[in-house]
Design an enzyme around this catalytic site. Sequence first.
Site, short mmCIF file in Angstrom:
data_model
loop_
_atom_site.label_atom_id
_atom_site.label_comp_id
_atom_site.label_asym_id
_atom_site.label_seq_id
_atom_site.Cartn_x
_atom_site.Cartn_y
_atom_site.Cartn_z
N HIS A 156 -4.55 12.80 -0.09
CA HIS A 156 -3.74 12.73 -1.31
C HIS A 156 -4.27 11.74 -2.35
O HIS A 156 -4.68 12.13 -3.43
CB HIS A 156 -2.30 12.32 -0.95
O1 RIB Z 1 3.06 12.29 0.12
C1 RIB Z 1 1.81 11.65 0.17
C2 RIB Z 1 1.90 10.28 -0.39
O2 RIB Z 1 2.81 9.50 0.38
C3 RIB Z 1 0.57 9.51 -0.32
O3 RIB Z 1 0.50 8.60 -1.38
C4 RIB Z 1 0.67 8.78 0.98
O4 RIB Z 1 -0.13 7.60 1.01
C5 RIB Z 1 2.11 8.41 0.99
O5 RIB Z 1 2.27 7.23 0.22
#
Ligand code: RIB
Length: 313
Positions: free
Chosen positions: A242
Site C-alpha cells: 500500500h
Molecule cells: O489499509 C492499508 C493501510 O493501513 C496501510 O497504510 C497500512 O500500513 C495500514 O496503515
Amino acid sequence: MKPLPIIIDTDPGQDDAIALLLAAASPELELLGVTTVAGNVPLALTTLNARKVLELAGRRDVPICAGADRPLDVPLVTAEHVHGDTGLNGVELPEPTLALDPRHAVAFIVQTLREREAGTVTLCPLGPLTNIALALRQAPDIAARIRRIVLMGGGFFEGGNVTPSAEFNIYVDPQAAHEVFTSGVPITMAPLDVTHEALTTAARIEAIRALGNRVGGVVAAWMEFFERFDEQKYGQDGGPLHDPCVIAWLLRPELFTGRDCNVRVETLSELTRGMTVIDWWSVTGLPVNAQVLRHVDADGFFGLLTERLSALQ
Ligand code: RIB
Ligand code: CA
C-alpha cells in the site's frame, strides 16, 4: 531540478517502512521530517519503528516527531494481526541510537509549513489522518500553505479491508479523514483500488532479496511476513504494498492512472463508518476535492522500488 520537500506522516507497519526507505533513497525528494501516529500498532511502537527504519536507511539527518496516540473521537483500533506485535515483524532490527525530536508531530508540521515558502511542502500521510486534522484545527492558516496531500487511504471498487466498506487508515479516524477531505487542500489519494494491483509476488520479493544488500534482505523479510494475511484472505500470490504507492506517485506519476472526483467520508453510520464515497461517475455534481488513483503499472512500480533500494546499504 530542486528536490521536492515532503513530510511523511506514518504508522510503521512494514509497508510504511518500505515507503520510508523508498523516500530516503530518492534524491528527487527532500525528506523534511517524519511524524508518527497511532495506527497499525500503538504510538510508542510506530515511533520506535520509524527511528529503526531511518537508522537502517542511514538517514540520521531526518527529524522524527511523535504525534497523536489515539484518533480524534473514537477508540484506537490497531492491526497487530496483519503487522505482528511489534508492527515490523519479519526481521529483528537493533534498538535505534537515533534520538527522537522533542517536538510534537503537529507542532513540527505547523512550524515547517509556516517556515517554508507557501505552496512548496507536500504532506504524505500513510496512516490514520489524526495528526493532519489536528494541525489543520490548530493552525487553519496552514491549509493554504500545503502544496498537496498525497495519502494512502480509502477504497471504492475494492470495498474495504477492515469492514466491507472501510479501509484501515480511514476507518481508524473517520472524523480526521472527513476534516482533511473537506479542508480545500489539493489531495491525491491512493486507495485500495490502486494498491491492490501492487502485489508482492514471489518473483518481485526475490528480485529485492537478490540485491544482496542489508536493506534488500530486510525488505524481503518484511514483505514475506506482511503478505501472508492478504494472501490468505484474497487467495493470490502476494499482498498489496500500500504505502510505497504514495512515494512512487511522487517520483513517477506516469506509472499511475486515475481521475478527479468528489470524495466524502462516512463518519456517523455504524455500518459504513470510514467508507470513502468516491463519486467516480460524477453523479452528485459535488465539487472535485481529490485526484483518485485507480491503476498502477505494477512491474514499473516494483522496478522503481528495487532500483532505489539498491542504493541503500
Ligand atoms: O489499509 C492499508 C493501510 O493501513 C496501510 O497504510 C497500512 O500500513 C495500514 O496503515
Ligand atoms: Ca500505514
